[in-house]
Design an enzyme around this catalytic site. Structure first.
Site, PDB file in Angstrom:
ATOM      1  N   ASP A  28       0.832  -1.206   0.000  1.00 25.88           N
ATOM      2  CA  ASP A  28       0.000   0.000   0.000  1.00 25.88           C
ATOM      3  C   ASP A  28       0.867   1.256   0.000  1.00 25.88           C
ATOM      4  O   ASP A  28       1.955   1.270   0.580  1.00 25.88           O
ATOM      5  CB  ASP A  28      -0.900  -0.024   1.253  1.00 25.88           C
ATOM      6  CG  ASP A  28      -2.060   0.953   1.134  1.00 25.88           C
ATOM      7  OD1 ASP A  28      -2.326   1.446   0.017  1.00 25.88           O
ATOM      8  OD2 ASP A  28      -2.693   1.234   2.161  1.00 25.88           O
ATOM      9  N   ASN A  76     -10.736  -3.064  -6.000  1.00 24.95           N
ATOM     10  CA  ASN A  76      -9.982  -2.153  -6.881  1.00 24.95           C
ATOM     11  C   ASN A  76     -10.659  -1.938  -8.244  1.00 24.95           C
ATOM     12  O   ASN A  76     -10.339  -0.989  -8.958  1.00 24.95           O
ATOM     13  CB  ASN A  76      -8.542  -2.639  -7.103  1.00 24.95           C
ATOM     14  CG  ASN A  76      -7.636  -2.448  -5.902  1.00 24.95           C
ATOM     15  OD1 ASN A  76      -6.643  -3.139  -5.741  1.00 24.95           O
ATOM     16  ND2 ASN A  76      -7.972  -1.494  -5.029  1.00 24.95           N
TER      17      ASN A  76
END
Ligand code: FPP
Length: 250
Positions: A28, A76
């Site tokens: 991330d 996503n």
């Protein structure tokens, strides 16, 4: 032992016991890395791909044999279409450029997630990579794509329910072991250590079943900056932990 044989090297048992066999990573911070430099998010993802190459190498040198990475979650797909297609292109380039090298290094590639959502072209590339490397044993790289752990668990429950419906399985035969071996991650050991970079401290639907006894390590480093020193810090922190699996330390 025959006295002419060399004395085996004795390693401190803690050194062996405390190195993770299987490391999982939530990579991330690519977007923030790019934003802080006034760059488009794609630039962060590109640097993220470099960090992946570097980390794979560092894991292998450290003696970690399994690496599972969260490259694209089922959530996503809600990102802007430009970013999705950039990420897909990056994945294609990565496989195109790295596959031969990975294969030569004895890396076995696996892909987990709902791969049916990917384009036919990418799906074909993944199948090729999987088959080419399926006999490799030196290192196991698993890439989670279009992956969501709840979805994986529901899908597994559906598969087993169908077997029961078809008379091929008794409900009493559904054990934790069978369930584990019916997940996308069948054949992989459970992760010993899970690292999330970028400062957030949540699992975000990654390996929920598999991480029941996993140790977590949250790093402030944004994924594109993640380097050997960051990996070493995580490994050293893990080495100090006592894994009890629900038992007491005595
Ligand atoms: C999270 O950062 C990262 C992703 C959603 C993509 C991860 C992809 C890579 C590291 C590219 C390389 C992967 C392969 C398989 C080639 P974010 O964009 O959510 O960052 P932010 O939280 O700072 O916005």
């Amino acid at each position: 032992m025959n006295s002419s044989e060399p004395t085996p090297l004795i390693y401190p048992s803690s050194a062996i016991r405390h190195l993770p066999t299987h490391l999982a990573i939530i990579m991330d911070g690519n977007g923030r890395w790019a934003k802080s430099r006034g760059l488009p998010r794609t630039a962060g993802h590109k640097k993220g791909a470099d960090a992946l190459r570097r980390t794979l190498d560092n894991c292998s040198k450290a003696g970690i044999n399994y690496l599972t990475i969260y490259a694209f979650s089922s959530e996503n797909w809600k990102r802007p279409s430009d970013e999705i297609s950039d990420l897909m292109q990056l994945l294609q380039h990565y496989l195109h450029n790295e596959l031969e090298t990975l294969h030569e290094k004895g890396v076995r590639l696996r892909f987990i997630g709902d791969l049916s959502k990917l384009s036919k072209e990418i799906y074909g590339q993944l199948e090729h990579a999987k088959h080419l490397t399926e006999r490799n044993k030196d290192f196991h790289l698993t890439i989670a794509l279009s992956y969501g752990s709840r979805q994986e668990i529901v899908h597994t429950a559906q598969k087993l329910a169908q077997l029961v419906k078809d008379g091929k399985l008794e409900t009493s035969q559904i054990t934790e072991e069978l369930f584990s071996q019916s997940l996308d991650t069948a054949g992989l050991p459970e992760p010993d250590l899970l690292i999330r970079t970028g400062g957030e401290t949540r699992l975000s639907n990654f390996l929920l079943w598999q991480s029941a006894y996993t140790e977590f390590y949250f790093s402030q480093t944004l994924w594109p900056d993640f380097d050997k020193a960051d990996l070493d810090s995580a490994i050293n922190d893990y080495a100090k932990r006592e894994r009890r699996y629900g038992t007491s330390s005595e």
